[in-house]
Design an enzyme around this catalytic site. Structure first.
Site, PDB file in Angstrom:
ATOM      1  N   LYS A 205       0.862  -1.172   0.000  1.00 30.49           N
ATOM      2  CA  LYS A 205       0.000   0.000   0.000  1.00 30.49           C
ATOM      3  C   LYS A 205       0.907   1.234   0.000  1.00 30.49           C
ATOM      4  CE  LYS A 205      -2.672   3.393   1.612  1.00 30.49           C
ATOM      5  NZ  LYS A 205      -2.104   4.764   1.749  1.00 30.49           N
TER       6      LYS A 205
ATOM      7  N   GLU B 253       9.881   1.788  10.668  1.00 30.51           N
ATOM      8  CA  GLU B 253      10.952   2.776  10.555  1.00 30.51           C
ATOM      9  C   GLU B 253      10.258   4.127  10.545  1.00 30.51           C
ATOM     10  OE1 GLU B 253      12.846   5.717   9.076  1.00 30.51           O
ATOM     11  OE2 GLU B 253      12.826   4.566   7.206  1.00 30.51           O
TER      12      GLU B 253
ATOM     13  N   CYS C 255      14.155  11.267   6.181  1.00 32.40           N
ATOM     14  CA  CYS C 255      14.063  10.958   7.611  1.00 32.40           C
ATOM     15  C   CYS C 255      15.420  10.886   8.279  1.00 32.40           C
ATOM     16  CB  CYS C 255      13.293   9.654   7.822  1.00 32.40           C
ATOM     17  SG  CYS C 255      14.027   8.227   6.995  1.00 32.40           S
TER      18      CYS C 255
ATOM     19  N   GLU D 266       9.925  16.461  14.940  1.00 32.42           N
ATOM     20  CA  GLU D 266      10.331  16.347  13.546  1.00 32.42           C
ATOM     21  C   GLU D 266       9.524  17.300  12.671  1.00 32.42           C
ATOM     22  OE1 GLU D 266      11.307  12.733  10.491  1.00 32.42           O
ATOM     23  OE2 GLU D 266       9.301  12.747  11.371  1.00 32.42           O
TER      24      GLU D 266
END
Length: 487
Positions: A184, A259, A292, A387
């Protein structure tokens, strides 16, 4: 829902099917969603939007295909995966053009390394699975052997940044280990993953081995991870989404790897090569900071702050914001208007709360945001702790090694760390002391695909890479035979 010929959108001169890829054929949905190009905001395609029905069809296709795929063994599966890798190499230009239009990563990067990494992923894991040596030993009068058993259908959910490469990074070990997959992709950049389904079919993967279901995370993603026939879940994305996925996996007692985000430290010691460190620090703005692993918290020894900043500003001034298809461009637009609002909101709140905006801090038209540097008033500031995932860095100073490590480890994240020093002893001490899944010294984004990859804390659960990933997609069994009882 229909299984007739799927509509096709022409994107960057490439025909891209807009339906799901399920059981070796295209499947449409009654509903669609629109994917737009971050380059100019223009609609690219209307994409089939899956609900529970399409997800169930895909999972059952994977479930039905699993026994035969598992029975092929590592060598049989490797032959298919090597053919798929060859097809990726042959289609780099098409894949790069589509992904650039869909998520605006720099076209030259896609051509030179990112798309080709997808082919490397399939070859690497195929070969690792073939080379696996079962562990043998004798204990307490028995002969023992550890065997890998393919786990079953796996759900793979990938993010919108570098979607093709990250999809291959996850599907490659799953397929090599003998699992079948329902992939997906993220709804903001689904097009290159649609082409992955085409290439898998062309490579001869049996129907149902690799399925691609498109849709909104709260609908298709939620239905996928909660499906009772799924035996593994692998996710890359936000920490908040991981919480929901983890709960669904736990309800079905399904192993889950994630992750997640990062707020990664970039440490510069006084003995570092300041030219190299500043150039690499300015390079954290690449891909508009939508990486990231980027080192977004610059931590600089206070005695070299001024010379470092002089070099950093010069390197940042050389950046060119522009069309990612232009070779002169170094900073691309952000992925989506909603994401631009999120990034701008972080900076606006930082400014309003008294944090000093050293440079940037403004929209520059379209989905572009100026490379931004913020000097926080304290380490607990939101801009330091959370973040942003955009072209926004913070800068702080430290007096000694202990303070540097304390600052590096002061957030809830622990994905990566970057350290610049000329001292081997310091490289070892600080490299060991920082809490992160990977620590680079005097370099960045160098990856050995056999090494473990993942984060600590809110940056993730589990490890990908090499045998770590192949073990995740397997059930490990110990075969134990009484010595002398068989011939």
């Amino acid at each position: 829902m229909s299984t007739t010929t799927s509509p096709v959108a022409t994107v960057a001169g490439v025909d891209v099917p807009t339906g799901h890829f399920i059981g070796g054929r295209r499947v449409d949905s009654a509903r669609t969603f629109t994917t737009i190009s971050p380059i100019d905001g223009a609609p690219l395609a209307e994409i089939a939007r899956a609900g529970e029905e399409e997800v169930d069809l895909a999972v059952r296709a994977a479930h039905d295909a699993f026994p035969a795929w598992a029975a092929l063994g590592p060598a049989g599966r490797a032959a298919h995966l090597h053919r798929l890798a060859d097809l990726i190499d042959a289609n780099v230009e098409r894949l790069a053009a589509v992904e650039c239009a869909d998520m605006a990563m720099l076209l030259r990067s896609l051509r030179a390394r990112v798309i080709a990494r997808g082919a490397l992923n399939y070859r690497n894991y195929a070969d690792l699975a073939v080379a696996y040596e079962e562990r043998d030993w004798r204990s307490k009068g028995t002969w023992n052997r550890v065997q890998r058993m393919p786990a079953g259908p796996a759900a793979v959910i990938t993010p919108w940044n570098a979607p093709f490469m990250l999809s291959t990074w996850k599907t490659a070990p799953a397929l090599a280990a003998g699992c079948t997959v329902v992939l997906k992709p993220a709804e903001w950049s689904p097009l290159s993953c649609s082409l992955l389904g085409e290439l898998a079919d062309e490579a001869g993967l049996p129907p149902g081995v690799l399925n691609v279901v498109q849709g909104i995370g709260e609908e298709a993603g939620a239905a996928l991870v909660a499906h009772p026939l799924i035996r593994r879940v692998s996710f890359t994305g936000s920490t908040d989404t991981a919480r929901h996925i983890g709960r669904a996996a736990a309800d079905n007692v399904v192993p889950f790897t994630a992750e997640l985000g990062g707020k990664n430290p970039f440490l510069v010691f006084a003995d570092a090569d300041l030219d190299a460190a500043a150039a690499k620090a300015a390079g954290q703005y690449d891909d508009a900071g939508q990486v990231c692993l980027s080192g977004t918290r610059l931590l600089v020894e206070e005695s070299v702050l001024e010379p470092f900043l002089e070099r950093f500003h010069a390197a940042t001034d050389a950046h060119v914001l522009g069309d990612p298809r232009d070779d002169a461009t170094t900073v691309s637009p952000l992925i989506h208007p909603d994401h631009l609002e999120r990034v701008a909101g972080f900076v606006d709140r930082a400014r309003a709360s008294g944090q000093r905006v050293v440079r940037g801090g403004a929209r520059t038209g379209g989905l572009f945001y100026a490379p931004t540097l913020i000097e926080p008033t304290d380490n607990d500031a939101e801009i330091v702790q959370n973040e942003v995932f955009g072209p926004v860095l913070t800068i702080q100073t430290f007096r000694d090694e202990d303070e540097a490590v304390a600052l590096a480890n002061s957030t809830r994240y622990g994905l990566s760390a970057i350290v610049y020093t000329s001292s081997l002893g310091r490289a070892d001490r600080v490299g060991r002391a920082v809490r992160s899944g990977v620590a680079w010294v005097n370099t960045f984004l160098v990856r050995d695909l056999t090494a473990p990859f993942g984060g600590v804390g809110h940056s993730g659960i589990g490890r990908e890479g090499g045998d770590h990933a192949l073990d995740f997609y397997s059930d490990l069994k110990t075969l134990q035979i009484l010595e002398g009882s068989v011939r």
